[in-house]
Design an enzyme around this catalytic site. Structure first.
Site, PDB file in Angstrom:
ATOM      1  N   LYS A 138       2.041  11.134   7.173  1.00  0.00           N
ATOM      2  CA  LYS A 138       1.201  10.853   8.350  1.00  0.00           C
ATOM      3  C   LYS A 138       1.613  11.611   9.614  1.00  0.00           C
ATOM      4  CE  LYS A 138      -1.307   7.115   6.488  1.00  0.00           C
ATOM      5  NZ  LYS A 138      -1.015   5.916   5.730  1.00  0.00           N
ATOM      6  N   ASP A 181       9.193   2.986   2.243  1.00  0.00           N
ATOM      7  CA  ASP A 181       7.998   3.782   2.553  1.00  0.00           C
ATOM      8  C   ASP A 181       7.694   3.636   4.041  1.00  0.00           C
ATOM      9  OD1 ASP A 181       5.516   4.894   2.912  1.00  0.00           O
ATOM     10  OD2 ASP A 181       4.599   3.970   1.140  1.00  0.00           O
ATOM     11  N   PHE A 240       0.858  -1.189   0.000  1.00  0.00           N
ATOM     12  CA  PHE A 240       0.000   0.000   0.000  1.00  0.00           C
ATOM     13  C   PHE A 240       0.888   1.230   0.000  1.00  0.00           C
ATOM     14  CE2 PHE A 240      -2.362   3.593   1.507  1.00  0.00           C
ATOM     15  CZ  PHE A 240      -3.515   3.511   0.753  1.00  0.00           C
TER      16      PHE A 240
HETATM   17  C1  LIG Z   1      -1.119   5.993   4.232  1.00  0.00           C
HETATM   18  C2  LIG Z   1       0.002   5.495   3.443  1.00  0.00           C
HETATM   19  C3  LIG Z   1       0.360   6.092   2.216  1.00  0.00           C
HETATM   20  C4  LIG Z   1      -0.451   7.180   1.565  1.00  0.00           C
HETATM   21  O1  LIG Z   1      -0.566   8.335   2.329  1.00  0.00           O
HETATM   22  P1  LIG Z   1      -1.745   9.385   1.986  1.00  0.00           P
HETATM   23  O2  LIG Z   1      -1.421  10.549   2.896  1.00  0.00           O
HETATM   24  O3  LIG Z   1      -3.036   8.724   2.338  1.00  0.00           O
HETATM   25  O4  LIG Z   1      -1.640   9.715   0.559  1.00  0.00           O
HETATM   26  C5  LIG Z   1       1.472   5.601   1.561  1.00  0.00           C
HETATM   27  N1  LIG Z   1       2.195   4.582   2.070  1.00  0.00           N
HETATM   28  C6  LIG Z   1       1.881   3.999   3.241  1.00  0.00           C
HETATM   29  C7  LIG Z   1       2.729   2.886   3.754  1.00  0.00           C
HETATM   30  C8  LIG Z   1       0.763   4.413   3.957  1.00  0.00           C
HETATM   31  O5  LIG Z   1       0.430   3.803   5.086  1.00  0.00           O
END
Ligand SMILES: *Cc1c(COP(=O)(O)O)cnc(C)c1O
Length: 392
Positions: A250, A221, A136
């Site tokens: 986040k 990520d 994700f």
């Molecule tokens: C939430 C998330 C994203 C995307 O972030 P948004 O602010 O919702 O665009 C990307 N990578 C990971 C691992 C995430 O948990």
């Protein structure tokens, strides 16, 4: 709820709780019922809701300036990025500010592709990025194009080419997938949205070794796992390695604003020149002061140590639930999941009735990720309820 159903697009299916107020790890609904927030906006609220120091920093900045054009400098961005890089540690010396996590990932993709063409020498249009199944990384067209979740990408194509999908936690598959045109390997250190999938010990270390040996950039990520969630400032620190590129978001926004960034080394980041990338809001003064305050809270309140200690207790106690429906308890720090052998929905409903906001993922998994400022007493309170509901 009815008005939102009528006028809002149905791209979510929310639990019927209407939140109107929040403080620390707690939220209240419109009728005044109190809940412990065990989802924390997917780790965007690590510092707790409306942390007074972050709120104050934002209020103070509102006396000065909120938004400037990137055509000019602002007096907050430089110091904020410098601090962010200090927190990221050795191996990171330049940052590019964006807003959402998906934008940070998109930025990283553009950067590693350009690095591939201009520095590695990959023939034009041939670059490959290796990603993992069940990843994700966000919701933009390019990113969902390499998702393996049909809910996320059915009928949104045609998609951006140049991505190769391999299984997560499979080092052999990575070695096999790399070609001369591979510019980067992109993964999460723990797959959060997939249901808190923790790879084998040493996975990141092996990735680091393979990427270095093949002149492939390791893009990690940490949008969900970063900023103390797993018991260290960043999850990669558990294995003592440094990725080449880090995507952050986040909790960088301290639960107040969307604040994201890509951090890397100068020799990689230098592929961006004026005109090659940008964002109207990326690095705007309000975001910079919020980011700065969000980082200070993580450090001052030692939320890494807190997540490590409370997480260990939480996982140990959850493992004591003696019921055949508990298939597995897994996680790191305060990123925890319980996998059941039956559908999780009835259990999350009971948890919510008893004041714990948690949501199931993929039908059988319940994720628990409370704000890291939660007290031991509050966590124990939650544990008693969770144990009685899951163990009954
Ligand atoms: C939430 C998330 C994203 C995307 O972030 P948004 O602010 O919702 O665009 C990307 N990578 C990971 C691992 C995430 O948990």
């Amino acid at each position: 709820m009815a008005i939102e159903e009528e006028y809002g697009a149905h791209n979510y299916h929310p639990i019927p709780v209407v939140i109107a107020k929040a403080k620390g790890p707690w939220v209240w609904d419109v009728e005044g019922k109190k809940y412990l927030d065990c989802l924390s906006a997917y780790s965007a609220v690590n510092q707790g809701h409306l942390h007074p120091k972050i709120v104050q920093a934002l209020k103070d900045q509102l006396e000065n300036v909120a938004l400037t054009s990137r055509a000019f400098y602002n007096d907050r961005m430089g110091p904020y990025l410098k601090h962010l890089l200090e927190i990221c540690g050795k191996g990171f010396d330049m940052a590019l500010p964006m807003n959402t996590g998906a934008e940070a990932v998109e930025t990283a993709i553009k950067m590693v592709r350009r690095w591939g063409y201009e520095i590695k020498g990959v023939p034009e249009g041939k670059s490959e990025i290796i990603v993992c199944a069940n990843n994700f990384h966000g919701r933009t067209t390019t990113i969902v194009g390499f998702s393996t979740d049909p809910d996320a990408n059915t009928n949104f194509g045609p998609f951006t080419p140049g991505f190769k999908i391999i299984p997560f936690n499979d080092i052999k598959a990575l070695e096999t997938a790399i070609t001369n045109n591979t510019v980067a390997f992109l993964c999460e250190p723990i797959q959060g949205e997939a249901g808190v999938i923790v790879p084998s010990n040493g996975y990141l270390k092996q990735i680091r070794e393979i990427c270095t040996r093949n002149n492939v950039l390791f893009v990690l990520d940490e949008i969900q796992t970063g900023f103390c969630r797993t018991g260290k400032m960043f999850c990669f620190q558990h294995e003592g390695i440094t990725p080449d590129v880090l995507t952050l978001g986040k909790a960088l926004g301290g639960g107040l604003l969307p604040v994201s960034a890509v951090v890397s080394r100068k020799e990689i980041m230098k592929v961006f020149i004026p005109g090659s990338h940008g964002s109207t809001f990326g690095g705007f003064p309000l975001a910079c002061v919020v980011g700065e305050a969000a980082l200070n809270v993580l450090v001052e309140e030692k939320l890494d140590v807190r997540a490590a200690e409370l997480g260990e207790m939480f996982i140990t106690e959850l493992k004591k639930i003696n019921h055949p429906r508990i298939k597995e308890v897994r996680g790191k720090g305060l990123l925890v999941a319980v996998e059941l052998s039956e559908k999780a929905r009835p259990f999350t409903e009971q948890l919510i009735q008893n004041g714990i906001l948690a949501k199931e993922t993929h039908d059988y998994v319940i994720r628990f990720a409370p704000p890291l400022v939660i007290s031991k007493e509050d966590l124990n309170w939650a544990l008693d309820i969770i144990k009685s509901i899951l163990g009954k």
